[in-house]
Enzyme design. Structure first.
Site, mmCIF file in Angstrom:
data_model
loop_
_atom_site.group_PDB
_atom_site.id
_atom_site.type_symbol
_atom_site.label_atom_id
_atom_site.label_comp_id
_atom_site.label_asym_id
_atom_site.label_seq_id
_atom_site.Cartn_x
_atom_site.Cartn_y
_atom_site.Cartn_z
ATOM 1 N N THR A 1 11.870 -7.802 -11.011
ATOM 2 C CA THR A 1 11.210 -9.085 -11.247
ATOM 3 C C THR A 1 9.970 -9.189 -10.374
ATOM 4 O OG1 THR A 1 13.343 -10.045 -11.747
ATOM 5 C CG2 THR A 1 11.561 -11.590 -11.246
ATOM 6 N N CYS B 1 1.905 1.940 12.865
ATOM 7 C CA CYS B 1 3.024 2.757 12.399
ATOM 8 C C CYS B 1 3.469 3.750 13.456
ATOM 9 C CB CYS B 1 2.639 3.519 11.142
ATOM 10 S SG CYS B 1 1.680 2.524 10.019
ATOM 11 N N GLY C 1 0.805 -1.211 0.000
ATOM 12 C CA GLY C 1 0.000 0.000 0.000
ATOM 13 C C GLY C 1 0.845 1.270 0.000
ATOM 14 N N SER C 2 1.924 1.266 0.758
ATOM 15 C CA SER C 2 2.746 2.479 0.844
ATOM 16 C C SER C 2 3.332 2.840 -0.516
ATOM 17 C CB SER C 2 3.891 2.281 1.844
ATOM 18 O OG SER C 2 3.375 1.983 3.123
ATOM 19 N N SER D 1 -3.504 -3.185 -0.609
ATOM 20 C CA SER D 1 -2.412 -3.994 -0.065
ATOM 21 C C SER D 1 -2.932 -5.366 0.358
ATOM 22 C CB SER D 1 -1.820 -3.263 1.144
ATOM 23 O OG SER D 1 -0.821 -4.054 1.744
ATOM 24 N N ASN E 1 -7.827 3.906 8.736
ATOM 25 C CA ASN E 1 -7.256 2.707 9.362
ATOM 26 C C ASN E 1 -7.338 2.720 10.883
ATOM 27 O OD1 ASN E 1 -5.345 4.805 8.475
ATOM 28 N ND2 ASN E 1 -3.880 3.694 9.732
ATOM 29 N N HIS F 1 -1.868 -7.732 2.451
ATOM 30 C CA HIS F 1 -1.863 -8.235 3.831
ATOM 31 C C HIS F 1 -2.987 -7.676 4.696
ATOM 32 C CE1 HIS F 1 0.189 -5.029 6.376
ATOM 33 N NE2 HIS F 1 0.438 -4.566 5.172
HETATM 34 C C1 LIG Z 1 -1.576 -0.600 6.051
HETATM 35 C C2 LIG Z 1 -1.939 0.644 5.345
HETATM 36 C C3 LIG Z 1 -1.085 1.205 4.381
HETATM 37 C C4 LIG Z 1 0.279 0.642 4.101
HETATM 38 O O1 LIG Z 1 0.234 -0.577 3.408
HETATM 39 P P1 LIG Z 1 1.552 -1.470 3.374
HETATM 40 O O2 LIG Z 1 1.198 -2.588 2.441
HETATM 41 O O3 LIG Z 1 1.777 -1.965 4.759
HETATM 42 O O4 LIG Z 1 2.649 -0.627 2.853
HETATM 43 C C5 LIG Z 1 -1.496 2.350 3.732
HETATM 44 N N1 LIG Z 1 -2.687 2.908 3.969
HETATM 45 C C6 LIG Z 1 -3.545 2.395 4.876
HETATM 46 C C7 LIG Z 1 -4.869 3.042 5.079
HETATM 47 C C8 LIG Z 1 -3.201 1.248 5.596
HETATM 48 O O5 LIG Z 1 -4.043 0.763 6.491
#
Ligand SMILES: *Cc1c(COP(=O)(O)O)cnc(C)c1O
Length: 394
Positions: free
Chosen positions: A236, A323, A69-70, A198, A150, A200
């Protein structure tokens, strides 16, 4: 153990883990290689792209795989800024309670001469579409507002904001990391130009995600190198991760309505139970929130101690975002909805999934009640509040 921190990360589903292991073992070729084992890996990546695109109403060519996500947030925002700069547009609109992947990227743009407007999210944790419209200027190149927060779980009026952006010819990005796989998201209906997600956060693996960029929205690449991802993301491909992400998302989408109803019921049972604690308050709108998010503030305690004592009782929870743990500053999200420092320090976030039983819910409620009472027993702030030396806020 009760895992109630699904906004930080989720357990991989069995199906996703099996896909991952299968690809690692059987399909280890490089998707750019011409021989069969490489071409098989390429097929796996392209199948995943089709499945993921279809889950959000996009076309396969509009999906770029990233490390999460980042990275997707960074690439989306920097790409829109690059496009804006070319036509002299250097104003960006966002909100005060975005994820740091968005806020820190905006800070970087500010240093490069961009002007950033951060909209208020009000006490209910919801951005107002009319305030987005009022903030749009001649030189606005991008609006970036998260789909769902989040920390406090509030769901934003994305479709309305998207329509406003479309009307004014401004690009619209949404960080949908907490939304995809949890509530229905459709990039066409929601008028979205750029979207981050993302794996996970929806029972897929860590270190993989995707960026949706509507056809015609030109991405700039963060990483230079090979021609993978049509030249937009060199390196890759993470073939096992991408395949497992698609498995997890398909699975989540197949039961999204059923699961969100089930999880919301448990969420509301938790909210009812925790509301019985005196001088407590739910953070964010009660209805317009993610099915699995429960976020509370309790006056007169420290969130950190609460978490440690809950951990002793086998409950994994968080005070806000993973975070910011370890930092002593109160959450920028809680401050954004108007919680004062003292109150924001006493926060608890429980983010649940469908595996939580009603007994688990009741155990969490009784544990939190017990621990909050215990901590207030020797809190100097609580003593002052009770003695009338300080005013209760909640
Ligand atoms: C977890 C999260 C991210 C970051 O995602 P990653 O895959 O851990 O880099 C970004 N935005 C929100 C709203 C999130 O909850």
């Amino acid at each position: 153990m009760i895992y109630a921190d699904n906004a930080a990360t989720t357990k991989m589903s069995d199906a996703a883990a099996e896909t991952m292991l299968y690809v690692i073992r059987e399909s280890y070729g490089n998707p750019s290689s011409l021989y069969a084992v490489g071409q098989r890996a390429k097929e796996i990546v392209e199948d995943a792209r089709r499945d993921i695109a279809s889950a959000i109403g996009a076309e396969p060519r509009e999906i770029v795989f990233t490390s999460g996500g980042s990275e997707a947030d960074n690439q989306a925002i920097l790409s829109a800024a690059e496009l804006g700069k070319r036509s002299g547009k250097t104003h960006v609109i966002s909100s005060a309670f975005e994820h740091h992947a968005v806020l820190h990227t905006l800070k970087k743009l500010e240093k490069q001469g961009f002007e950033i407007t951060l909209l208020d999210v009000h006490e209910d944790g919801i951005v107002r579409p009319e305030e987005v419209e009022a903030a749009i200027r001649e030189d606005t190149c991008l609006v970036t507002i998260m789909y769902a927060n989040n920390e406090i779980g509030t769901i934003q009026p994305i479709r309305e904001i998207g329509a406003i952006c479309r009307k004014h010819g401004v690009l619209f990005h949404t960080d949908a990391v907490q939304a995809v796989g949890h509530i229905p998201v459709n990039v066409v209906d929601d008028n979205i130009d750029l979207l981050s997600s993302s794996a996970h956060k929806f029972h897929g693996p860590k270190g993989v995600g995707f960026l949706y960029a509507r056809k015609g929205v030109r991405l700039s690449n963060l990483i230079e190198g090979g021609a993978q991802e049509r030249g937009k993301r060199a390196g890759t491909e993470n073939v096992p991760g991408i395949a497992a992400m698609a498995t997890a998302l398909k699975e989540a989408e197949a039961k999204i309505i059923e699961n969100s109803a089930l999880i919301s019921e448990k969420r509301d049972r938790l909210i009812r139970g925790l509301s019985e604690i005196s001088h407590s308050a739910l953070n964010g709108d009660k209805q317009k929130r993610l099915p699995g998010n429960v976020s509370f503030c309790f006056e007169g305690i420290e969130g950190e101690s609460l978490l440690l004592l809950l951990d002793d009782r086998g409950i994994c929870a968080s005070s806000g975002s993973a975070c910011t743990s370890g930092s002593l500053d109160p959450s920028h999200v809680l401050l954004a909805i108007g919680r004062v420092h003292d109150v924001a320090h006493g926060s608890l976030r429980l983010t649940i999934d469908e595996t939580l039983s009603d007994d688990d819910v009741d155990y969490i409620v009784s544990s939190v009640k017990e621990v909050v009472g215990y901590l207030r027993g020797f809190s100097p702030i609580w003593r002052d509040l009770c003695a009338g030396k300080k005013q209760f806020i909640l």
